[in-house]
Design an enzyme around this catalytic site. Structure first.
Site, PDB file in Angstrom:
ATOM      1  N   SER A 262       1.621   3.212  -3.092  1.00  0.00           N
ATOM      2  CA  SER A 262       1.613   3.878  -4.395  1.00  0.00           C
ATOM      3  C   SER A 262       1.373   5.378  -4.294  1.00  0.00           C
ATOM      4  O   SER A 262       1.719   6.127  -5.213  1.00  0.00           O
ATOM      5  CB  SER A 262       0.555   3.250  -5.313  1.00  0.00           C
ATOM      6  OG  SER A 262      -0.735   3.335  -4.719  1.00  0.00           O
TER       7      SER A 262
ATOM      8  N   TYR B 114     -16.277  -0.825   8.847  1.00  0.00           N
ATOM      9  CA  TYR B 114     -14.864  -0.453   8.739  1.00  0.00           C
ATOM     10  C   TYR B 114     -14.134  -0.760  10.040  1.00  0.00           C
ATOM     11  O   TYR B 114     -13.028  -1.315  10.041  1.00  0.00           O
ATOM     12  CB  TYR B 114     -14.773   1.033   8.406  1.00  0.00           C
ATOM     13  CG  TYR B 114     -13.381   1.614   8.365  1.00  0.00           C
ATOM     14  CD1 TYR B 114     -12.541   1.376   7.277  1.00  0.00           C
ATOM     15  CD2 TYR B 114     -12.912   2.424   9.394  1.00  0.00           C
ATOM     16  CE1 TYR B 114     -11.266   1.925   7.225  1.00  0.00           C
ATOM     17  CE2 TYR B 114     -11.639   2.982   9.346  1.00  0.00           C
ATOM     18  CZ  TYR B 114     -10.824   2.734   8.259  1.00  0.00           C
ATOM     19  OH  TYR B 114      -9.569   3.278   8.211  1.00  0.00           O
TER      20      TYR B 114
ATOM     21  N   GLY C 105       0.833  -1.190   0.000  1.00  0.00           N
ATOM     22  CA  GLY C 105       0.000   0.000   0.000  1.00  0.00           C
ATOM     23  C   GLY C 105       0.868   1.240   0.000  1.00  0.00           C
ATOM     24  O   GLY C 105       0.810   2.060   0.916  1.00  0.00           O
TER      25      GLY C 105
ATOM     26  N   LYS D 281     -10.624  -2.883  11.016  1.00  0.00           N
ATOM     27  CA  LYS D 281      -9.464  -2.162  11.538  1.00  0.00           C
ATOM     28  C   LYS D 281      -9.136  -2.575  12.967  1.00  0.00           C
ATOM     29  O   LYS D 281      -7.964  -2.747  13.336  1.00  0.00           O
ATOM     30  CB  LYS D 281      -9.693  -0.651  11.444  1.00  0.00           C
ATOM     31  CG  LYS D 281      -9.436  -0.079  10.065  1.00  0.00           C
ATOM     32  CD  LYS D 281      -7.964  -0.243   9.686  1.00  0.00           C
ATOM     33  CE  LYS D 281      -7.635   0.350   8.332  1.00  0.00           C
ATOM     34  NZ  LYS D 281      -6.206   0.202   7.993  1.00  0.00           N
TER      35      LYS D 281
ATOM     36  N   ASP E 268      -2.419  -7.648  -5.449  1.00  0.00           N
ATOM     37  CA  ASP E 268      -3.830  -7.470  -5.126  1.00  0.00           C
ATOM     38  C   ASP E 268      -4.038  -8.120  -3.769  1.00  0.00           C
ATOM     39  O   ASP E 268      -4.028  -9.350  -3.660  1.00  0.00           O
ATOM     40  CB  ASP E 268      -4.714  -8.130  -6.191  1.00  0.00           C
ATOM     41  CG  ASP E 268      -6.205  -7.907  -5.940  1.00  0.00           C
ATOM     42  OD1 ASP E 268      -6.566  -7.457  -4.834  1.00  0.00           O
ATOM     43  OD2 ASP E 268      -7.009  -8.194  -6.842  1.00  0.00           O
TER      44      ASP E 268
ATOM     45  N   LYS F 182      -1.711  -2.143  -6.128  1.00  0.00           N
ATOM     46  CA  LYS F 182      -2.326  -2.546  -7.398  1.00  0.00           C
ATOM     47  C   LYS F 182      -1.962  -1.615  -8.546  1.00  0.00           C
ATOM     48  O   LYS F 182      -1.847  -2.048  -9.691  1.00  0.00           O
ATOM     49  CB  LYS F 182      -3.857  -2.561  -7.253  1.00  0.00           C
ATOM     50  CG  LYS F 182      -4.423  -3.787  -6.552  1.00  0.00           C
ATOM     51  CD  LYS F 182      -5.940  -3.730  -6.524  1.00  0.00           C
ATOM     52  CE  LYS F 182      -6.519  -3.771  -7.936  1.00  0.00           C
ATOM     53  NZ  LYS F 182      -7.998  -3.735  -7.919  1.00  0.00           N
TER      54      LYS F 182
ATOM     55  N   GLY G 107       0.101   8.899  -1.308  1.00  0.00           N
ATOM     56  CA  GLY G 107      -0.263   9.319   0.033  1.00  0.00           C
ATOM     57  C   GLY G 107       0.748   8.950   1.103  1.00  0.00           C
ATOM     58  O   GLY G 107       1.958   9.066   0.927  1.00  0.00           O
ATOM     59  N   ILE G 108       0.220   8.476   2.230  1.00  0.00           N
ATOM     60  CA  ILE G 108       1.068   8.136   3.368  1.00  0.00           C
ATOM     61  C   ILE G 108       2.064   7.047   3.011  1.00  0.00           C
ATOM     62  O   ILE G 108       3.240   7.127   3.348  1.00  0.00           O
ATOM     63  CB  ILE G 108       0.188   7.698   4.561  1.00  0.00           C
ATOM     64  CG1 ILE G 108      -0.614   8.881   5.095  1.00  0.00           C
ATOM     65  CG2 ILE G 108       1.054   7.107   5.670  1.00  0.00           C
ATOM     66  CD1 ILE G 108      -1.631   8.508   6.159  1.00  0.00           C
ATOM     67  N   GLY G 109       1.608   5.997   2.321  1.00  0.00           N
ATOM     68  CA  GLY G 109       2.493   4.894   1.969  1.00  0.00           C
ATOM     69  C   GLY G 109       3.666   5.341   1.126  1.00  0.00           C
ATOM     70  O   GLY G 109       4.810   4.892   1.335  1.00  0.00           O
TER      71      GLY G 109
END
Length: 328
Positions: free
Chosen positions: A15, A175, A13, A179, A82, A38, A17-19
């Site tokens: 690609s 959600y 994760g 989490k 994925d 992905k 933003g934060i990642g």
């Protein structure tokens, strides 16, 4: 592929933003970073004048992040995954070790978001949330543990999941189920590490104390520009993760903490550099409670006879084989 034998960090994760920010900052600190998600693209086709793309847009992919890192002198590898496909996740982890020779850090940042009441959350949406969030994490951890074992049980796992408290469930139950389940995995696996004497292993959960700039928050800011005052740069997240990785395993194993709170424990007092509007008359609004419930109970070490389903099943299979009965 890893001639300098750098420590390898797999970020699932990463690609945008934060990642993406975590990947870039860990690479600056000497890690060989594997960027997995992905979204892919031909990053080499983007002209220098248009590079890098908006880090919170769909133009930011695992390939553009890898290019950012390598052009800055770091080491990176982009591999698609994925997380809904358990076999694909296992293949990813195995491929990292096959190509780079080691795995030192696993960060699970992938996440699907749907914040709504139970009656307005379709079952299909609920199932997607569980696939991407707790199932994807469990698959990644399950695939990584054998490799950590072959390396003498030395490694770190960082999970993007929250401290466990009641308000988190409100208005986003589907959600929250996933989490919070991820945080339960952090607590449970940490207990396994302690019980098994794996002192150099640690799993830690991290969550933002203040909203962080991302694709999701950009949409909110378009509707209300005043919200910029309540956002922080993603660098606070990468700084907190680096501090966690640099801390002794026993200090962070099983910890569910916030980025700001952990950095405060490490002596950080000035957080203005993380604000999108540092000159604002007030600091960004904290969205998380100041204190969280303590989960431990007095009788936690007196649980009675420990039951292991694997041992139970093996015993039944042996009994069935000896007696000519069918196996379970």
């Amino acid at each position: 592929m890893n001639p300098d034998n750098k420590e390898v960090c797999l970020i699932i994760g990463a690609s945008r933003g934060i990642g993406r920010q975590v990947a870039i900052d860990l690479a600056k600190h000497g890690y060989f970073v594997v960027i997995a998600a992905k979204t892919t693209s031909d990053a080499s086709a983007i002209p220098a004048s248009s590079f890098p793309p908006d880090p919170n847009s769909s133009e930011s992919t695992i390939n553009t992040v890898a290019r950012e890192i390598t052009e800055a002198g770091g080491s990176a590898l982009a591999l698609p995954v994925d997380v809904r496909d358990v076999d694909n996740v296992k293949d990813l982890v195995d491929e990292v070790v096959r190509r780079l020779g080691r795995l030192d850090v696993l960060i699970y940042n992938s996440g699907a978001i749907w914040w709504s009441a139970v009656e307005t959350t379709p079952v299909k949406r609920f199932m997607l949330l569980q696939q991407v969030n707790p199932q994807g994490l469990y698959a990644a951890v399950s695939a990584a543990l054998p490799h950590f074992g072959k390396q003498g049980w030395k490694g770190r796992i960082i999970v993007v999941s929250p401290p466990i408290y009641s308000r988190f469930f409100r208005g986003k139950t589907a959600y929250a189920i996933g989490k919070v389940g991820m945080s339960v995995l952090t607590k449970g696996l940490a207990m396994d590490f302690v019980r098994q004497g794996r002192k150099d292993m640690a799993i830690t959960s991290i969550w933002p104390a203040v909203s962080i700039e991302s694709a999701a928050t950009q949409e909110s800011v378009k509707r209300d520009p005043e919200l910029l005052k309540d956002l922080r740069k993603p660098t606070i997240y990468s700084d907190a993760i680096l501090a966690m990785l640099q801390s002794p395993a026993e200090e962070v194993n099983g910890l569910l903490d916030l980025d700001e709170d952990f950095l405060r424990k490490k002596g950080v007092t000035d957080f203005s550099r993380y604000s999108l509007m540092p000159d604002s008359e007030r600091p960004p609004r904290r969205i998380m409670p100041a204190r969280f419930p303590v989960l431990e109970v007095a009788e936690q070490d007196d649980e009675g006879r420990r039951v292991d389903s694997v041992v139970l099943r093996q015993g039944k299979e042996k009994s069935g084989a000896a007696g000519g009965g069918s196996k379970l």
